[in-house]
Motif scaffolding. Structure first.
Motif, short mmCIF file in Angstrom:
data_model
loop_
_atom_site.label_atom_id
_atom_site.label_comp_id
_atom_site.label_asym_id
_atom_site.label_seq_id
_atom_site.Cartn_x
_atom_site.Cartn_y
_atom_site.Cartn_z
N UNK A 1 1.96 2.15 6.68
CA UNK A 1 2.48 0.84 6.30
C UNK A 1 1.58 -0.28 6.83
N UNK A 2 1.09 -0.12 8.04
CA UNK A 2 0.19 -1.14 8.60
C UNK A 2 -1.10 -1.23 7.78
N UNK A 3 -1.62 -0.08 7.35
CA UNK A 3 -2.84 -0.09 6.54
C UNK A 3 -2.58 -0.76 5.20
N UNK A 4 -1.45 -0.45 4.57
CA UNK A 4 -1.13 -1.09 3.29
C UNK A 4 -1.03 -2.61 3.47
N UNK A 5 -0.38 -3.06 4.52
CA UNK A 5 -0.26 -4.50 4.76
C UNK A 5 -1.64 -5.13 4.95
N UNK A 6 -2.51 -4.42 5.65
CA UNK A 6 -3.85 -4.94 5.89
C UNK A 6 -4.65 -5.01 4.59
N UNK A 7 -4.53 -3.98 3.76
CA UNK A 7 -5.21 -3.99 2.46
C UNK A 7 -4.70 -5.14 1.60
N UNK A 8 -3.38 -5.32 1.58
CA UNK A 8 -2.80 -6.41 0.78
C UNK A 8 -3.27 -7.77 1.27
N UNK A 9 -3.37 -7.89 2.58
CA UNK A 9 -3.79 -9.16 3.18
C UNK A 9 -5.21 -9.54 2.77
N UNK A 10 -6.08 -8.52 2.62
CA UNK A 10 -7.49 -8.78 2.30
C UNK A 10 -7.77 -8.88 0.80
N UNK A 11 -6.85 -8.44 -0.04
CA UNK A 11 -7.09 -8.48 -1.48
C UNK A 11 -7.31 -9.91 -1.95
N UNK A 12 -8.17 -10.11 -2.98
CA UNK A 12 -8.92 -9.08 -3.72
C UNK A 12 -10.22 -8.64 -3.06
N UNK A 13 -10.51 -9.18 -1.88
CA UNK A 13 -11.74 -8.78 -1.20
C UNK A 13 -11.62 -7.33 -0.73
N UNK A 14 -12.76 -6.74 -0.42
CA UNK A 14 -12.76 -5.34 0.03
C UNK A 14 -12.61 -5.28 1.54
N UNK A 15 -12.06 -4.16 1.99
CA UNK A 15 -11.91 -3.86 3.41
C UNK A 15 -12.47 -2.48 3.64
N UNK A 16 -13.37 -2.33 4.59
CA UNK A 16 -13.91 -1.01 4.86
C UNK A 16 -12.96 -0.24 5.77
N UNK A 17 -13.03 1.08 5.68
CA UNK A 17 -12.23 1.91 6.58
C UNK A 17 -12.64 1.69 8.03
N UNK A 18 -13.92 1.42 8.23
CA UNK A 18 -14.39 1.16 9.59
C UNK A 18 -13.70 -0.08 10.17
N UNK A 19 -13.58 -1.13 9.36
CA UNK A 19 -12.88 -2.34 9.80
C UNK A 19 -11.40 -2.06 10.06
N UNK A 20 -10.78 -1.32 9.13
CA UNK A 20 -9.37 -0.99 9.29
C UNK A 20 -9.15 -0.14 10.53
N UNK A 21 -10.07 0.77 10.78
CA UNK A 21 -9.98 1.63 11.95
C UNK A 21 -10.01 0.81 13.24
N UNK A 22 -10.88 -0.20 13.26
CA UNK A 22 -10.98 -1.04 14.46
C UNK A 22 -9.73 -1.89 14.65
N UNK A 23 -9.20 -2.42 13.55
CA UNK A 23 -8.02 -3.26 13.63
C UNK A 23 -6.79 -2.47 14.04
N UNK A 24 -6.63 -1.27 13.47
CA UNK A 24 -5.41 -0.49 13.66
C UNK A 24 -5.52 0.52 14.80
N UNK A 25 -6.73 0.71 15.34
CA UNK A 25 -6.90 1.62 16.45
C UNK A 25 -6.68 3.07 16.08
N UNK A 26 -7.11 3.48 14.87
CA UNK A 26 -6.94 4.86 14.42
C UNK A 26 -8.21 5.31 13.74
N UNK A 27 -8.50 6.61 13.81
CA UNK A 27 -9.69 7.16 13.18
C UNK A 27 -9.57 7.05 11.66
#
Length: 253
Positions: A156-182
């Motif tokens: 759910x946190x990842x979906x919220x983060x993706x929605x927040x960045x749309x329509x721009x792209x978000x890399x998994x590396x950025x999401x990993x750093x923000x959410x603290x997960x591999x």
């Protein structure tokens, strides 16, 4: 001889290299990256750390960084290969010894996933997701498993983060750093929670955004970049896949 090399816009992949060789022989050399290789035709003979090996189309070859190897065609027919040079931290230095001992991995599913990764290199988020799954399977072969954290809130946190960045792209590396997960935990948790990988979710949201823009009267030529696609052809390809028609026809309808 044919050679194609480029740097995909995918975190973790330093270079993609596709080649067809008949009589070329690589001298002994090293890379500062992991060499992930699949053979599409023919066979390769090579020495790694002074031990002889072969690369065939049925297996995946993984050569570790900073370990000397060479390479040549195993027959007069030559060979055709596809290579991804992965940043050293994609797998980590602690797996180098295991890769020296076992550079050939007879794993059809892994080979299929690497093929799919090559096909997705122009779609950064999709390629990054596929790379995370490939890296996880490589770690399994080399003896290092990762333990997934709880799924639901992470997805759910990842979906919220993706929605927040749309329509721009978000890399998994950025999401990993923000959410603290591999990254591989993110991909698997998202798939279990929502039934599709993150990159496909983002593409669907962008197509929905494009639909609204078209229905509001935005010219199709201006919709692509506004909705987050790289160009008109990129939009049209995905729009047709999701809706069975082109953006122009959809707007006229």
């Amino acid at each position: 001889m044919t050679v194609s090399a480029w740097c995909p816009p995918v975190p973790g992949i330093a270079e993609a290299f596709h080649a067809r060789f008949t009589d070329h022989a690589y001298p002994a050399h090293t890379h500062d990256t992991w060499t992930l290789l699949i053979v599409d035709d023919g066979a390769i003979s090579y020495d790694l750390d002074r031990h002889h090996h072969g690369a065939l189309g049925t297996a995946v070859t993984l050569l570790p960084p900073n370990v000397a190897h060479d390479g040549r065609a195993a027959t007069s027919h030559g060979f055709r290969k596809r290579v991804l040079y992965l940043d050293a931290d994609v797998l980590g230095d602690d797996l180098i010894g295991a890769a020296v001992d076992q550079p050939s991995l007879p794993d059809p599913l892994l080979r299929t996933r690497i093929h799919q990764l090559h096909q997705s290199l122009t779609e950064p988020l999709e390629a990054e997701s596929r790379l995370a799954l490939v890296a996880e399977r490589l770690r399994t072969h080399l003896g290092r498993l990762t333990v997934a954290p709880p799924d639901r809130s992470l997805a759910d946190d990842l979906r919220d983060l993706l929605d927040e960045r749309l329509p721009d792209s978000l890399t998994l590396a950025d999401a990993s750093e923000v959410l603290g997960a591999h990254p591989v935990h993110l991909v698997r948790a998202f798939g279990r929670r929502f039934g599709l990988p993150p990159h496909r979710y983002v593409t669907g949201r962008r197509v929905d955004h494009a639909r609204r823009l078209l229905l509001d009267g935005t010219p199709p030529a201006a919709v692509a970049t506004t909705a987050g696609f790289t160009d008109q052809a990129h939009l049209t390809r995905h729009f047709r896949r999701y809706l069975g028609t082109t953006p122009a026809r959809f707007a006229r309808g």
